[in-house]
Design a protein around this motif. Structure first.
Motif, mmCIF file in Angstrom:
data_model
loop_
_atom_site.group_PDB
_atom_site.id
_atom_site.type_symbol
_atom_site.label_atom_id
_atom_site.label_comp_id
_atom_site.label_asym_id
_atom_site.label_seq_id
_atom_site.Cartn_x
_atom_site.Cartn_y
_atom_site.Cartn_z
ATOM 1 N N LEU A 184 4.623 14.784 -7.198
ATOM 2 C CA LEU A 184 4.483 13.214 -6.713
ATOM 3 C C LEU A 184 5.706 12.512 -6.522
ATOM 4 C CD1 LEU A 184 2.619 11.115 -5.833
ATOM 5 C CD2 LEU A 184 2.264 10.529 -8.370
ATOM 6 N N ALA A 198 6.874 11.114 -3.169
ATOM 7 C CA ALA A 198 6.982 9.615 -3.010
ATOM 8 C C ALA A 198 8.317 9.085 -2.766
ATOM 9 C CB ALA A 198 6.242 8.927 -4.038
ATOM 10 N N SER A 199 9.292 9.477 -3.598
ATOM 11 C CA SER A 199 10.749 8.803 -3.529
ATOM 12 C C SER A 199 11.280 9.328 -2.143
ATOM 13 C CB SER A 199 11.556 9.720 -4.570
ATOM 14 O OG SER A 199 12.779 9.294 -4.354
ATOM 15 N N THR A 257 9.535 10.047 0.818
ATOM 16 C CA THR A 257 8.877 9.340 2.075
ATOM 17 C C THR A 257 9.068 7.781 1.883
ATOM 18 O OG1 THR A 257 6.882 9.331 0.686
ATOM 19 C CG2 THR A 257 7.174 10.955 2.285
ATOM 20 N N THR A 258 9.185 7.201 0.974
ATOM 21 C CA THR A 258 9.314 5.763 0.717
ATOM 22 C C THR A 258 10.780 5.494 1.260
ATOM 23 O OG1 THR A 258 9.827 5.915 -1.778
ATOM 24 C CG2 THR A 258 7.720 5.310 -1.016
ATOM 25 N N THR A 315 -1.307 3.061 -0.501
ATOM 26 C CA THR A 315 0.120 3.593 -1.288
ATOM 27 C C THR A 315 -0.671 3.878 -2.748
ATOM 28 O OG1 THR A 315 1.575 2.441 0.301
ATOM 29 C CG2 THR A 315 2.364 3.317 -1.874
ATOM 30 N N PHE A 375 -3.105 6.711 -2.955
ATOM 31 C CA PHE A 375 -2.238 8.029 -2.576
ATOM 32 C C PHE A 375 -1.657 8.256 -4.085
ATOM 33 C CE2 PHE A 375 -3.458 7.907 1.460
ATOM 34 C CZ PHE A 375 -3.167 8.878 2.223
ATOM 35 N N PHE A 376 -0.818 7.516 -4.744
ATOM 36 C CA PHE A 376 -0.286 7.690 -5.896
ATOM 37 C C PHE A 376 -1.079 8.252 -7.098
ATOM 38 C CE2 PHE A 376 3.601 4.756 -4.893
ATOM 39 C CZ PHE A 376 4.364 5.957 -3.752
ATOM 40 N N PHE A 412 -3.127 11.739 -7.255
ATOM 41 C CA PHE A 412 -2.363 12.911 -7.354
ATOM 42 C C PHE A 412 -2.887 13.706 -8.485
ATOM 43 C CE2 PHE A 412 1.069 15.723 -9.300
ATOM 44 C CZ PHE A 412 1.393 16.359 -8.110
ATOM 45 N N TYR A 445 -2.181 15.917 2.196
ATOM 46 C CA TYR A 445 -1.600 14.912 1.248
ATOM 47 C C TYR A 445 -0.125 14.358 1.525
ATOM 48 C CZ TYR A 445 -0.902 12.835 -3.361
ATOM 49 O OH TYR A 445 -0.558 11.795 -4.323
ATOM 50 N N THR A 446 0.719 15.379 2.002
ATOM 51 C CA THR A 446 1.926 14.993 2.381
ATOM 52 C C THR A 446 1.898 14.290 3.722
ATOM 53 O OG1 THR A 446 2.583 17.188 1.362
ATOM 54 C CG2 THR A 446 4.375 16.033 2.957
ATOM 55 N N PHE A 489 1.584 10.581 3.133
ATOM 56 C CA PHE A 489 2.810 9.543 2.876
ATOM 57 C C PHE A 489 3.425 9.396 4.047
ATOM 58 C CE2 PHE A 489 1.588 11.316 -1.500
ATOM 59 C CZ PHE A 489 1.976 9.944 -2.240
#
Length: 380
Positions: A29, A33-34, A36-37, A268, A271-272, A275, A295-296, A299
């Motif tokens: 995760l 997350a890192s 994609t954001t 967002t 989604f986090f 997980f 899931y990917t 993001f």
């Protein structure tokens, strides 16, 4: 369940929130997350470099159609000093409108003046008005002074009044900032927005004096209705109504401007938070690959919202500044005040409806271009 890492979270929009570190984030995760954001943030800021516009008007700096929202807010600012406001209204009613009815001043010239207060002066020496003066003990004295003396006194007080009311106005526009920061931001941004929307190069004090003078003029004009000389004054109101476009905000569009960004935040966070629930599905032989892919993709779907915001924001702002500049004709005046307000209202309406398209546009980018057709049909 899996190896964990630490994640640093940075909020670019709210400078009062310092970067924070979240411990014990699952490795999968955290990496996803890192990545994609940061990609979404980079795409958003890079997309803005394509459009030539002051940074204060960019989406990533101050949000959707910030210029139109700020400019519309300045049109509603009034000076919150009872004695000054009363003296100013009396000056318009007794002195300025008296000049108009005695054919000493032209309403046409007043309506087109980009500096209304300068056009009002210097005041008659033959007529007078009531003047209120607050004393140190809290009492108020009422005296009669000539219109010229009143104009000079009001002119001297206007600058300090604007300065004193700036923290209050700033808090209205930026409720999350302190009074000092809100006032500084208002002073910095108002001239930039005014130049973009009207083409005038006045400073903060000049812009706010014009806006508050126009508001005081209209308040005094409304108070004159039904009184002496009402027919002459109402002629201006009818002329102004002829050039005034629709100045109402569409409620659906306004709601969209609020709930679409909130929806992005909600999705967002969901989604986090999901997980740990979907992780066991990653380990299943039948569902593992498809679940990881979905899931990917989610993001990247959320990361696409930022660049879409920027594109829609720049379209709306480019149209708004072009239309407002055309209406203003070089500066804000009584004649252009309503027209500029109508442009701001239409800009917010258009932006709201365009924002409603962001979720299905982003979904179309994630799933394939042709899927946009299905999403758009659902939305319509």
């Amino acid at each position: 369940m899996v190896p964990t890492i630490d994640i640093k979270v940075t909020d670019r929009i709210n400078p009062s929130l310092a970067p924070a570190t979240v411990d014990n984030v699952p490795l999968g995760l955290g990496v996803l997350a890192s990545f994609t954001t940061q990609i979404g943030d980079w795409l958003t800021r890079t997309a803005e470099t394509v459009f030539a516009m002051p940074s204060e008007l960019n989406y990533s700096t101050n949000g959707m159609v910030y210029g139109a929202r700020l400019f519309d807010a300045t049109r509603n600012f009034i000076i919150r000093n009872a004695e000054f406001s009363t003296n100013l209204e009396n000056h318009f009613k007794n002195c300025l409108f008296g000049d108009v009815m005695l054919y000493q001043k032209s309403l046409t010239n007043l309506a087109t003046a980009t500096d209304l207060w300068a056009a009002v002066g210097p005041g008659s020496e033959a007529r007078s008005q009531q003047w209120l003066a607050r004393q140190g003990d809290g009492t108020v004295n009422s005296i009669i002074i000539t219109c010229r003396q009143a104009y000079q006194a009001l002119d001297a007080q206007w600058g300090p009044m604007i300065e004193a009311n700036t923290p209050l106005w700033g808090k209205e526009v930026y409720p999350k900032l302190s009074n000092a920061l809100a006032a500084d931001k208002l002073k910095h941004d108002v001239p930039i927005v005014s130049a973009a929307f009207t083409g005038s190069g006045g400073g903060y004090a000049e812009v706010m004096r014009q806006n508050t003078a126009i508001n005081a003029f209209m308040q005094a004009r409304n108070a004159m209705s039904g009184g002496t000389g009402a027919a002459s004054i109402d002629t201006f109101a009818q002329t102004r109504a002829d050039i005034q476009a629709r100045n109402t905000y569409n409620s659906i569009a306004q709601q969209a401007m609020a709930w679409v960004p909130i929806l992005n935040i909600v999705l967002t966070v969901v989604f986090f938070a999901m997980f740990p629930i979907v992780f066991p599905l990653f380990l299943m032989p039948q569902t593992g690959i498809s679940t990881q892919k979905g899931y990917t993709t989610g993001f990247f779907y959320l990361a696409a919202w930022g660049p879409l915001y920027v594109i829609l924001h720049m379209i709306c702002m480019t149209r708004a500044t072009s239309a407002a500049t055309g209406v203003a004709g070089g500066g804000v005046s009584l004649a252009s005040y309503a027209g500029i307000g109508a442009v701001n209202g239409e800009t917010a309406t258009i932006a709201g409806f365009m924002l409603m398209s962001v979720p299905f546009l982003a979904a179309g980018l994630a799933r394939g271009a042709m899927s946009i057709a299905g999403h758009s049909m659902s939305m319509l």
